[in-house]
Motif scaffolding. Structure first.
Motif, mmCIF file in Angstrom:
data_model
loop_
_atom_site.group_PDB
_atom_site.id
_atom_site.type_symbol
_atom_site.label_atom_id
_atom_site.label_comp_id
_atom_site.label_asym_id
_atom_site.label_seq_id
_atom_site.Cartn_x
_atom_site.Cartn_y
_atom_site.Cartn_z
ATOM 1 N N LEU A 84 0.820 -1.214 0.000
ATOM 2 C CA LEU A 84 0.000 0.000 0.000
ATOM 3 C C LEU A 84 0.854 1.264 0.000
ATOM 4 O O LEU A 84 0.359 2.348 -0.269
ATOM 5 N N GLY A 85 2.144 1.103 0.310
ATOM 6 C CA GLY A 85 3.057 2.248 0.353
ATOM 7 C C GLY A 85 3.345 2.665 1.777
ATOM 8 O O GLY A 85 2.639 2.302 2.719
ATOM 9 N N ARG A 86 4.395 3.431 1.912
ATOM 10 C CA ARG A 86 4.902 3.779 3.238
ATOM 11 C C ARG A 86 3.890 4.527 4.098
ATOM 12 O O ARG A 86 3.711 4.205 5.274
ATOM 13 N N ASP A 87 3.239 5.541 3.548
ATOM 14 C CA ASP A 87 2.314 6.343 4.360
ATOM 15 C C ASP A 87 1.157 5.508 4.887
ATOM 16 O O ASP A 87 0.855 5.532 6.088
ATOM 17 N N ALA A 88 0.507 4.774 4.004
ATOM 18 C CA ALA A 88 -0.627 3.939 4.422
ATOM 19 C C ALA A 88 -0.147 2.850 5.380
ATOM 20 O O ALA A 88 -0.802 2.571 6.397
ATOM 21 N N PHE A 89 0.994 2.249 5.062
ATOM 22 C CA PHE A 89 1.517 1.189 5.930
ATOM 23 C C PHE A 89 1.781 1.723 7.332
ATOM 24 O O PHE A 89 1.422 1.077 8.330
ATOM 25 N N GLU A 90 2.422 2.863 7.428
ATOM 26 C CA GLU A 90 2.729 3.424 8.751
ATOM 27 C C GLU A 90 1.456 3.672 9.552
ATOM 28 O O GLU A 90 1.421 3.419 10.761
ATOM 29 N N ARG A 91 0.411 4.177 8.883
ATOM 30 C CA ARG A 91 -0.863 4.427 9.583
ATOM 31 C C ARG A 91 -1.462 3.134 10.126
ATOM 32 O O ARG A 91 -1.881 3.067 11.276
ATOM 33 N N VAL A 92 -1.516 2.091 9.296
ATOM 34 C CA VAL A 92 -2.166 0.858 9.739
ATOM 35 C C VAL A 92 -1.270 0.034 10.666
ATOM 36 O O VAL A 92 -1.783 -0.700 11.512
ATOM 37 N N ALA A 93 0.049 0.151 10.525
ATOM 38 C CA ALA A 93 0.936 -0.548 11.464
ATOM 39 C C ALA A 93 0.767 0.024 12.866
ATOM 40 O O ALA A 93 0.783 -0.711 13.847
ATOM 41 N N ALA A 94 0.573 1.323 12.954
ATOM 42 C CA ALA A 94 0.363 1.976 14.244
ATOM 43 C C ALA A 94 -1.026 1.716 14.806
ATOM 44 O O ALA A 94 -1.215 1.668 16.024
ATOM 45 N N ASP A 95 -2.008 1.546 13.913
ATOM 46 C CA ASP A 95 -3.396 1.369 14.331
ATOM 47 C C ASP A 95 -4.155 0.577 13.273
ATOM 48 O O ASP A 95 -4.607 1.156 12.280
ATOM 49 N N PRO A 96 -4.268 -0.745 13.440
ATOM 50 C CA PRO A 96 -4.962 -1.552 12.437
ATOM 51 C C PRO A 96 -6.372 -1.067 12.110
ATOM 52 O O PRO A 96 -6.851 -1.269 10.990
ATOM 53 N N ASP A 97 -7.012 -0.399 13.046
ATOM 54 C CA ASP A 97 -8.354 0.123 12.795
ATOM 55 C C ASP A 97 -8.340 1.208 11.719
ATOM 56 O O ASP A 97 -9.367 1.510 11.114
#
Length: 183
Positions: A82-95
């Protein structure tokens, strides 16, 4: 050596390719062997960040219960893709998956209507470095990793506590936005 920024640049660069896996394999195969190994090391590091039962529950919810061990294993590289930005968001908060267009497009649609490109899985990313290394060197990546005291991870192995992904009360408590989106 390949830096994390270079890893993400390669992944982001593949997004425009019709065959992302082929594009990445070809690009990696032109790099020095050590950088191909580093790509695998970076991929493994990112996968470990999302190798949790909370993320598995999110994948389970998105895929309406069709998320086996292998399914979750293939979901993880999809998250990286999904790319770095999206990955960082979901890695921090799966919701936070509830806010991604890739997930929102699936909401409310029967899985049988999902195209192959929409499925939240990218199994072949697991093999990009393996194939690129063999193409570039004629050797086996697993042996090269072993020589460095490393190994290629081949299964999901979350270490956080299990929970019942089918229990709507637990899903609402752990993944409120995703549960509201997907039901």
């Amino acid at each position: 050596m390949m830096t994390p920024d270079e890893f993400w640049t390669l992944l982001d660069g593949s997004a425009a390719a019709a065959d992302r896996t082929g594009w990445l394999t070809a690009r990696l195969a032109r790099l020095p062997a050590a950088e191909i190994i580093e790509f695998e090391v970076h991929l493994t590091a990112q996968r470990r960040r999302v190798d949790t039962r909370l993320m598995w529950g999110a994948a389970w919810n998105i895929m309406e219960g069709w998320c086996s061990d292998d399914g979750f294993w293939y979901f993880q590289p999809w998250l990286v893709g999904l790319g770095r930005d999206a990955f960082e968001r979901v890695a921090a908060d799966p919701d936070a998956l509830a806010g991604l267009p890739e997930v929102r497009r699936l909401a409310g649609r029967p899985m049988k209507e999902w195209s192959d490109d929409e499925w939240p899985q990218w199994e072949s990313l697991n093999y990009v470095a393996l194939h690129a290394y063999e193409r570039a060197t004629g050797d086996d990546l697993d042996e090269a990793l072993e020589a460095r005291g490393l190994g290629r991870v081949c299964d999901a192995a979350p270490e956080d506590p299990r929970w019942d992904y089918d229990d709507p009360t637990e899903r609402r408590a752990r993944l409120p936005r995703l549960t509201a989106l997907l039901g």
